[in-house]
Scaffold this motif. Structure first.
Motif, PDB file in Angstrom:
ATOM      1  N   LEU A 178      47.744  26.399  85.028  1.00 38.48           N
ATOM      2  CA  LEU A 178      47.211  25.565  84.089  1.00 38.48           C
ATOM      3  C   LEU A 178      46.913  24.021  84.511  1.00 38.48           C
ATOM      4  O   LEU A 178      46.275  23.819  84.055  1.00 38.48           O
ATOM      5  CB  LEU A 178      48.491  25.634  83.364  1.00 38.48           C
ATOM      6  N   LEU A 196      46.541  19.605  78.325  1.00 37.06           N
ATOM      7  CA  LEU A 196      48.265  19.375  77.577  1.00 37.06           C
ATOM      8  C   LEU A 196      48.591  18.189  78.808  1.00 37.06           C
ATOM      9  O   LEU A 196      48.244  18.025  79.543  1.00 37.06           O
ATOM     10  CB  LEU A 196      48.562  20.631  77.827  1.00 37.06           C
ATOM     11  N   ASN A 256      46.019  33.481  82.899  1.00 38.75           N
ATOM     12  CA  ASN A 256      45.554  32.590  83.191  1.00 38.75           C
ATOM     13  C   ASN A 256      44.641  33.037  84.295  1.00 38.75           C
ATOM     14  O   ASN A 256      44.294  32.940  85.273  1.00 38.75           O
ATOM     15  CB  ASN A 256      46.351  31.621  83.916  1.00 38.75           C
ATOM     16  N   VAL A 262      41.939  28.887  75.563  1.00 37.04           N
ATOM     17  CA  VAL A 262      43.446  27.906  75.879  1.00 37.04           C
ATOM     18  C   VAL A 262      44.150  28.621  74.581  1.00 37.04           C
ATOM     19  O   VAL A 262      44.171  27.908  73.520  1.00 37.04           O
ATOM     20  CB  VAL A 262      44.335  26.079  76.277  1.00 37.04           C
ATOM     21  N   VAL A 274      47.909  27.603  72.856  1.00 39.74           N
ATOM     22  CA  VAL A 274      49.102  26.658  73.125  1.00 39.74           C
ATOM     23  C   VAL A 274      50.505  27.368  72.401  1.00 39.74           C
ATOM     24  O   VAL A 274      50.212  27.483  70.841  1.00 39.74           O
ATOM     25  CB  VAL A 274      48.700  25.411  73.064  1.00 39.74           C
ATOM     26  N   THR A 289      44.837  19.119  70.777  1.00 40.61           N
ATOM     27  CA  THR A 289      45.982  19.789  70.759  1.00 40.61           C
ATOM     28  C   THR A 289      46.961  18.021  70.553  1.00 40.61           C
ATOM     29  O   THR A 289      47.991  18.490  70.509  1.00 40.61           O
ATOM     30  CB  THR A 289      45.997  20.311  72.105  1.00 40.61           C
ATOM     31  N   PRO A 300      54.504  21.674  74.124  1.00 43.42           N
ATOM     32  CA  PRO A 300      54.738  23.166  74.850  1.00 43.42           C
ATOM     33  C   PRO A 300      56.016  23.844  75.234  1.00 43.42           C
ATOM     34  O   PRO A 300      56.009  22.720  76.061  1.00 43.42           O
ATOM     35  CB  PRO A 300      52.961  23.847  75.502  1.00 43.42           C
ATOM     36  N   ALA A 340      52.030  27.895  77.603  1.00 46.76           N
ATOM     37  CA  ALA A 340      50.687  28.661  77.537  1.00 46.76           C
ATOM     38  C   ALA A 340      49.882  29.274  78.438  1.00 46.76           C
ATOM     39  O   ALA A 340      50.295  29.768  79.277  1.00 46.76           O
ATOM     40  CB  ALA A 340      49.801  27.050  77.285  1.00 46.76           C
ATOM     41  N   PHE A 344      45.494  30.880  79.331  1.00 42.46           N
ATOM     42  CA  PHE A 344      44.237  30.324  78.729  1.00 42.46           C
ATOM     43  C   PHE A 344      43.310  31.785  80.303  1.00 42.46           C
ATOM     44  O   PHE A 344      43.675  32.047  80.622  1.00 42.46           O
ATOM     45  CB  PHE A 344      43.303  29.125  79.867  1.00 42.46           C
TER      46      PHE A 344
END
Length: 173
Positions: A8, A18, A39, A121, A123, A144, A156, A159, A161
């Protein structure tokens, strides 16, 4: 769990979307029951057309979660002046279940990148209680961070993505 944060950071999700956080749960996002989001991996837009199954592991039934899906690269990664574009919000998801048990506040919008490679993404936030979440008035210029702050969600807990780019007819075959 700290190793889960590294992709991330490398993918600039932490920083652009984030603030730094410590993952404390596992979230599994799966499209069409067999395409798990990892990811930075690329998925074709045609394979993410229907809403995914989002499972939460490590929570408990007394906890509730909010899921947000955004694209920080709209309209294109070199000039994302509409950053972020909101694709989905689900709230009040009971721990140890999946997003289908939550309340969809903003309906799922199919990822359709036009220019370049986009990051999509997911989250997950742990709610302090069952609560009314205030949806944004528009999908563009979503933040976000601001959404979490406005709804008292904190940092968060998970997460993930994936990347996607415009799909030509030849790539669909």
């Amino acid at each position: 769990m700290a190793r889960m944060l590294e992709p991330l950071i490398v993918g600039r999700v932490v920083g652009e979307v984030l603030d730094p956080f410590t993952p404390s749960l596992r979230m599994t996002v799966t499209y069409n029951s067999n395409k798990q989001v990892c990811n930075g991996h690329e998925l074709y837009p045609s394979s993410v057309a229907s809403r995914p199954r989002v499972e939460i592991q490590g929570g408990d039934l007394r906890s509730f979660f909010t899921l947000v899906m955004t694209d920080p690269d709209v309209p294109g990664p070199s000039d994302p002046y509409l950053r972020e574009h909101l694709h989905w919000i689900v709230t009040d998801i009971p721990g140890t279940t999946d997003a289908t048990f939550g309340r969809e506040v903003v309906g799922y919008e199919i990822p359709r990148p036009n220019i370049g490679i986009h990051r999509f993404v997911f989250v997950l936030f742990k709610q302090k209680r069952r609560q009314a979440i205030h949806p944004p008035s528009t999908r563009d210029h979503f933040s976000t961070r601001r959404f979490a702050q406005d709804n008292d969600l904190g940092l968060p807990v998970a997460a993930v993505f994936f990347n996607a780019q415009r799909e030509t007819a030849a790539r669909r075959r």
